[in-house]
Design a protein around this motif. Structure first.
Motif, PDB file in Angstrom:
ATOM      1  N   ASP A 199       1.856   9.950   3.549  1.00  0.00           N
ATOM      2  CA  ASP A 199       1.477   8.541   3.721  1.00  0.00           C
ATOM      3  C   ASP A 199       2.601   7.748   4.387  1.00  0.00           C
ATOM      4  O   ASP A 199       2.345   6.801   5.139  1.00  0.00           O
ATOM      5  CB  ASP A 199       1.124   7.917   2.370  1.00  0.00           C
ATOM      6  N   SER A 221      -5.815   1.294   9.307  1.00  0.00           N
ATOM      7  CA  SER A 221      -6.795   0.582   8.476  1.00  0.00           C
ATOM      8  C   SER A 221      -7.809   1.557   7.886  1.00  0.00           C
ATOM      9  O   SER A 221      -8.208   1.432   6.728  1.00  0.00           O
ATOM     10  CB  SER A 221      -7.514  -0.479   9.306  1.00  0.00           C
ATOM     11  N   SER A 222      -8.227   2.521   8.673  1.00  0.00           N
ATOM     12  CA  SER A 222      -9.181   3.519   8.195  1.00  0.00           C
ATOM     13  C   SER A 222      -8.577   4.363   7.081  1.00  0.00           C
ATOM     14  O   SER A 222      -9.226   4.664   6.079  1.00  0.00           O
ATOM     15  CB  SER A 222      -9.614   4.426   9.352  1.00  0.00           C
ATOM     16  N   HIS A 223      -7.318   4.710   7.227  1.00  0.00           N
ATOM     17  CA  HIS A 223      -6.647   5.531   6.226  1.00  0.00           C
ATOM     18  C   HIS A 223      -6.449   4.761   4.923  1.00  0.00           C
ATOM     19  O   HIS A 223      -6.552   5.338   3.837  1.00  0.00           O
ATOM     20  CB  HIS A 223      -5.303   6.010   6.767  1.00  0.00           C
ATOM     21  N   LYS A 224      -6.196   3.471   5.023  1.00  0.00           N
ATOM     22  CA  LYS A 224      -5.945   2.662   3.824  1.00  0.00           C
ATOM     23  C   LYS A 224      -7.190   2.561   2.944  1.00  0.00           C
ATOM     24  O   LYS A 224      -7.067   2.367   1.726  1.00  0.00           O
ATOM     25  CB  LYS A 224      -5.495   1.255   4.227  1.00  0.00           C
ATOM     26  N   LYS A 225      -8.369   2.671   3.545  1.00  0.00           N
ATOM     27  CA  LYS A 225      -9.606   2.520   2.777  1.00  0.00           C
ATOM     28  C   LYS A 225      -9.875   3.716   1.873  1.00  0.00           C
ATOM     29  O   LYS A 225     -10.699   3.630   0.971  1.00  0.00           O
ATOM     30  CB  LYS A 225     -10.789   2.323   3.735  1.00  0.00           C
ATOM     31  N   GLN A 226      -9.186   4.805   2.122  1.00  0.00           N
ATOM     32  CA  GLN A 226      -9.381   5.996   1.296  1.00  0.00           C
ATOM     33  C   GLN A 226      -8.687   5.806  -0.047  1.00  0.00           C
ATOM     34  O   GLN A 226      -7.747   5.036  -0.176  1.00  0.00           O
ATOM     35  CB  GLN A 226      -8.811   7.228   1.994  1.00  0.00           C
ATOM     36  N   GLY A 227      -9.161   6.520  -1.076  1.00  0.00           N
ATOM     37  CA  GLY A 227      -8.509   6.464  -2.380  1.00  0.00           C
ATOM     38  C   GLY A 227      -9.382   5.776  -3.391  1.00  0.00           C
ATOM     39  O   GLY A 227     -10.452   5.252  -3.081  1.00  0.00           O
ATOM     40  N   GLU A 286      -6.432   3.150  13.172  1.00  0.00           N
ATOM     41  CA  GLU A 286      -6.300   4.401  12.425  1.00  0.00           C
ATOM     42  C   GLU A 286      -5.701   4.149  11.049  1.00  0.00           C
ATOM     43  O   GLU A 286      -6.125   4.728  10.041  1.00  0.00           O
ATOM     44  CB  GLU A 286      -5.419   5.363  13.219  1.00  0.00           C
ATOM     45  N   TRP A 296       0.840  -1.202   0.000  1.00  0.00           N
ATOM     46  CA  TRP A 296       0.000   0.000   0.000  1.00  0.00           C
ATOM     47  C   TRP A 296       0.874   1.250   0.000  1.00  0.00           C
ATOM     48  O   TRP A 296       0.621   2.194  -0.773  1.00  0.00           O
ATOM     49  CB  TRP A 296      -0.905  -0.010   1.222  1.00  0.00           C
ATOM     50  N   LYS A 323       1.135   4.207  -2.865  1.00  0.00           N
ATOM     51  CA  LYS A 323       0.872   5.600  -2.527  1.00  0.00           C
ATOM     52  C   LYS A 323       2.038   6.503  -2.936  1.00  0.00           C
ATOM     53  O   LYS A 323       1.841   7.631  -3.426  1.00  0.00           O
ATOM     54  CB  LYS A 323       0.614   5.742  -1.030  1.00  0.00           C
TER      55      LYS A 323
END
Length: 387
Positions: A139, A152-158, A150, A79, A83
């Motif tokens: 990132d 995991s939540s950020h990874k879902k964006q995009g 936190e 990931w 990024k």
């Protein structure tokens, strides 16, 4: 700062003890230290995976603390790499180890595999940390500091998978057009990459073969020593000589094991990393060509007046800036990468040459000592016969 531009300035705190450490080849003081260690296996009903502990120590003001500890799995590293490529398409992103480096039906998570991957992941993060631009990527900071929920939540964006697939199809079509208008300096760069890729892949294959053959040689040599011990039990007159031979073989086995350890740790990873770098560089060139092709298509549309002229002129101006930034970023990173590559490969082969000399000197000294002892023994026996 533009996402593809370089900034040589690195915020540091002169009061920090960390900043007292200065590396010989680095003009700036190092203020970010990363360690990847303590792999841990996780077994769920769905999958089995390994996480690695990442400890970060820093004196940078943009970090909330001076030390962080998180756990990440291989997919998290993927990931981060994606990024970085997305934010800096024409910078040379350090390569990650392949998803599977062991072919065939081999235990996927054996100790050797895990340790090899851990070292490669450690090297990846430190390559990013040492890069003058990537090290300040947001990132990257989140990867090093965010706790599990936190992160995991950020990874879902995009963008979603289908969106990325559509973009990739369009990118291939555009990059093919970009090759036609590739400036001469980038043509030379591409030629270098192609030749470098051929050579480094060949060196990688030969190095792997040498290691494999040396392993087979060592396994056979380990069987050779005990045979002489057994033989000495039935040859009273030759017993001491045969035992000495066995001792020499044992010393050579130990020297060979030490040589192989150095070979596998100092040379093989460096060579293989640059095999992966060559693939990364080819991808960077394609992304540069894609940006160039976007500009060319707009210019072509303006020439044929297929769309609103004012809108196209504005878009072309933005794309020209984007192309210039992309080209400047690639050219600057290219020189930096070439210098690092030359230093790394030179150091690896120089160290290997020194290890080879030491290895053969040790083996030679072992057998010379044996011959000397046998010559002295023969002279003593001859003297006793004369008496």
């Amino acid at each position: 700062m533009d996402m593809n531009s370089f900034s040589p300035l690195m915020p540091t705190s002169p009061l920090s003890m960390i900043n007292q450490v200065k590396f010989e080849d680095e003009p700036d003081l190092k203020d970010l230290f990363i360690t990847v260690d303590e792999p841990e296996s996780h077994v769920t009903t769905i999958e089995t995976f390994i996480t690695y502990r990442i400890i970060t120590k820093t004196s940078r003001g943009e970090f909330d603390s001076s030390e962080f500890e998180v756990r990440r799995r291989y997919q998290d590293f993927l990931w981060l790499k994606e990024k970085l490529e997305e934010a800096h398409p024409t910078l040379v992103i350090p390569p990650l180890p392949e998803k599977f480096i062991v072919k065939g039906m081999v235990e996927r998570f054996n100790d050797d595999f895990i340790e090899t991957r851990r070292k490669a992941l450690h090297r990846f993060l430190n390559r990013v940390a040492d890069h003058p631009t990537l090290t300040f990527n947001e990132d990257f900071k989140i990867f090093l500091t965010a706790q599990a929920w936190e992160f995991s939540s950020h990874k879902k964006q995009g963008p979603g998978l289908l969106s990325r697939m559509g973009q990739s199809v369009r990118a291939v079509a555009l990059s093919m057009r970009g090759v036609k208008s590739r400036p001469e300096e980038f043509m030379e760069m591409n030629n270098f990459i192609e030749i470098f890729s051929q050579k480094i892949n060949l060196i990688d294959k030969i190095s792997q073969r040498i290691y494999k053959e040396e392993r087979e040689y060592l396994d056979e040599m380990k069987e050779y020593g005990p045979i002489h011990i057994l033989w000495s039990a039935s040859e009273e007159d030759l017993a001491d000589t045969l035992k000495s031979v066995a001792s020499c073989i044992d010393k050579c086995c130990k020297a060979t094991e030490k040589w192989m350890s150095g070979f596998s740790e100092a040379l093989l990873p460096v060579v293989h990393e640059y095999v992966l770098y060559s693939e990364m560089l080819m991808a960077v060139m394609k992304r540069r060509d894609q940006i160039q092709a976007e500009l060319d298509s707009k210019v072509e549309a303006l020439t044929s007046k297929k769309a609103d002229t004012d809108l196209l002129t504005e878009e072309i101006g933005k794309l020209e800036d984007k192309v210039e930034c992309a080209n400047n970023a690639l050219k600057a990173d290219w020189e930096r990468w070439k210098q690092n590559m030359q230093n790394d490969i030179k150091s690896a082969f120089t160290n290997m040459a020194e290890e080879n000399i030491l290895y053969y000197e040790q083996c030679l000294a072992t057998w010379e000592s044996f011959l000397t002892s046998q010559t002295d023994l023969h002279l003593e026996e001859a003297s006793e016969d004369k008496l």
